[in-house]
Design an enzyme around this catalytic site. Structure first.
Site, PDB file in Angstrom:
ATOM      1  N   TYR A 118      49.197  32.668  46.652  1.00  9.75           N
ATOM      2  CA  TYR A 118      49.197  33.433  45.403  1.00  9.75           C
ATOM      3  C   TYR A 118      47.975  33.071  44.568  1.00  9.75           C
ATOM      4  O   TYR A 118      47.275  33.956  44.053  1.00  9.75           O
ATOM      5  CB  TYR A 118      50.472  33.160  44.607  1.00  9.75           C
ATOM      6  CG  TYR A 118      50.507  33.883  43.280  1.00  9.75           C
ATOM      7  CD1 TYR A 118      50.874  35.223  43.212  1.00  9.75           C
ATOM      8  CD2 TYR A 118      50.155  33.236  42.092  1.00  9.75           C
ATOM      9  CE1 TYR A 118      50.887  35.890  41.996  1.00  9.75           C
ATOM     10  CE2 TYR A 118      50.166  33.895  40.877  1.00  9.75           C
ATOM     11  CZ  TYR A 118      50.545  35.234  40.837  1.00  9.75           C
ATOM     12  OH  TYR A 118      50.540  35.895  39.629  1.00  9.75           O
TER      13      TYR A 118
ATOM     14  N   SER B 234      45.852  39.627  36.402  1.00 15.68           N
ATOM     15  CA  SER B 234      45.581  38.419  37.162  1.00 15.68           C
ATOM     16  C   SER B 234      46.596  37.363  36.742  1.00 15.68           C
ATOM     17  O   SER B 234      47.775  37.646  36.583  1.00 15.68           O
ATOM     18  CB  SER B 234      44.137  37.968  36.925  1.00 15.68           C
ATOM     19  OG  SER B 234      43.836  36.797  37.629  1.00 15.68           O
TER      20      SER B 234
ATOM     21  N   LYS C 118      44.848  35.673  43.339  1.00  7.56           N
ATOM     22  CA  LYS C 118      44.400  35.892  41.967  1.00  7.56           C
ATOM     23  C   LYS C 118      42.950  35.439  41.762  1.00  7.56           C
ATOM     24  O   LYS C 118      42.216  36.032  40.965  1.00  7.56           O
ATOM     25  CB  LYS C 118      45.339  35.203  40.986  1.00  7.56           C
ATOM     26  CG  LYS C 118      46.742  35.814  40.964  1.00  7.56           C
ATOM     27  CD  LYS C 118      46.717  37.310  40.684  1.00  7.56           C
ATOM     28  CE  LYS C 118      48.104  37.907  40.592  1.00  7.56           C
ATOM     29  NZ  LYS C 118      48.084  39.372  40.308  1.00  7.56           N
TER      30      LYS C 118
END
Length: 272
Positions: free
Chosen positions: A148, A134, A152
């Site tokens: 992004y 992660s 995550k």
């Protein structure tokens, strides 16, 4: 005792470094990459100790075939490291549909497909350790990395849920949450949305904060990952780097303060 390890995204960066660290100590590694040639150096140095596999994690059928092949080659899969992924730079408004979908396809669905493919193997074995790469940006955010960040955050929720579902099968789950490191993650490996003039100040502010002192040494992470893999009781979450913890602590203190300030409103919304 030597372990059998499957690592996705082993062509460069963390994946390549960690694969070498495992191989140097005698573990057997199945390493995947989009281009098989990117794994030639591992094969040249470690020979039959490494099993190179060409894989695009976005192809679910190919993922299941690759994991099956890895298991047959290694004899088992003690550890899965879901490392394949990339960064997408751009504000929310700047990001195109195709860019957003590709980011989520790779970072979330690709990780999901590999996880689903390895679970029956680990359940049958009665043991296994799934390590999801992660980011500290899975628990807090930075501007110009919105999609992004979202990918995550999804990995965090997926993996925390997974840990509660598979504990009874002897399967451990860990999330690795690095802060910034001096890899090419923000360079050749990254994707860039087309910038808009309206967000020039946002981009400039983001770049001004990227001082050299906040980036860790990628090579220094290998010892931490080896320790995580060897732990009999591995943590669900592990930061990598010195920046992540104080940053996360500050962010969560602010969140708790806001929840506390508005708690009367929240409780009233519950009803009688």
């Amino acid at each position: 005792m030597a372990k059998t390890i499957l690592i996705t995204g082993a062509s460069r960066g963390f994946g390549k470094l960690w694969a070498k660290a495992f191989l140097k100590r005698g573990d057997k590694v199945a390493a995947t990459a989009r281009k098989l040639a990117d794994l030639d150096d591992l094969v040249s140095e470690f020979g039959d100790q490494v099993t190179p596999i060409q894989l695009d994690v976005n192809n679910r059928t190919a993922v299941f075939e690759a994991v099956k092949y890895a298991n047959a080659s290694l004899g088992s899969i003690d550890v899965l490291i879901n490392n394949a992924g990339f960064g997408l730079f751009g504000t929310i408004e700047e990001t195109s549909e195709d860019e957003a979908r590709q980011q989520i396809e790779t970072n979330v669905f690709g990780l999901l497909w590999v996880t689903q493919a390895v679970l029956p193997i680990m359940r049958k074995q009665g043991h296994g350790h799934i390590i999801q790469v992660s980011s500290v940006l899975g628990i807090t955010t930075l501007p110009t990395l919105g999609i992004y960040n979202a990918s995550k955050f999804a990995v965090e929720g997926l993996s925390e849920t997974l840990a509660s579902e598979v504990a009874g099968f002897g399967i451990k789950v860990s999330l690795i949450e690095p802060n910034g490191f001096a890899t090419d993650w923000a360079g050749a490996s990254a994707s860039q949305a087309k910038p808009m003039d309206e967000y020039a100040a946002v981009h400039a502010g983001f770049k001004s904060g990227l001082t050299p002192d906040i980036f860790g040494d990628p090579a220094a992470t290998s010892a931490a990952v080896l320790k995580l893999v060897d732990s009999e009781n591995p943590p669900l979450r592990l930061f990598l780097g010195k920046v992540a913890y104080p940053w996360a602590k500050q962010v969560y203190e602010q969140k708790l303060a806001t929840w506390e300030e508005w708690n009367d409103v929240a409780v009233a919304a519950h009803g009688a």
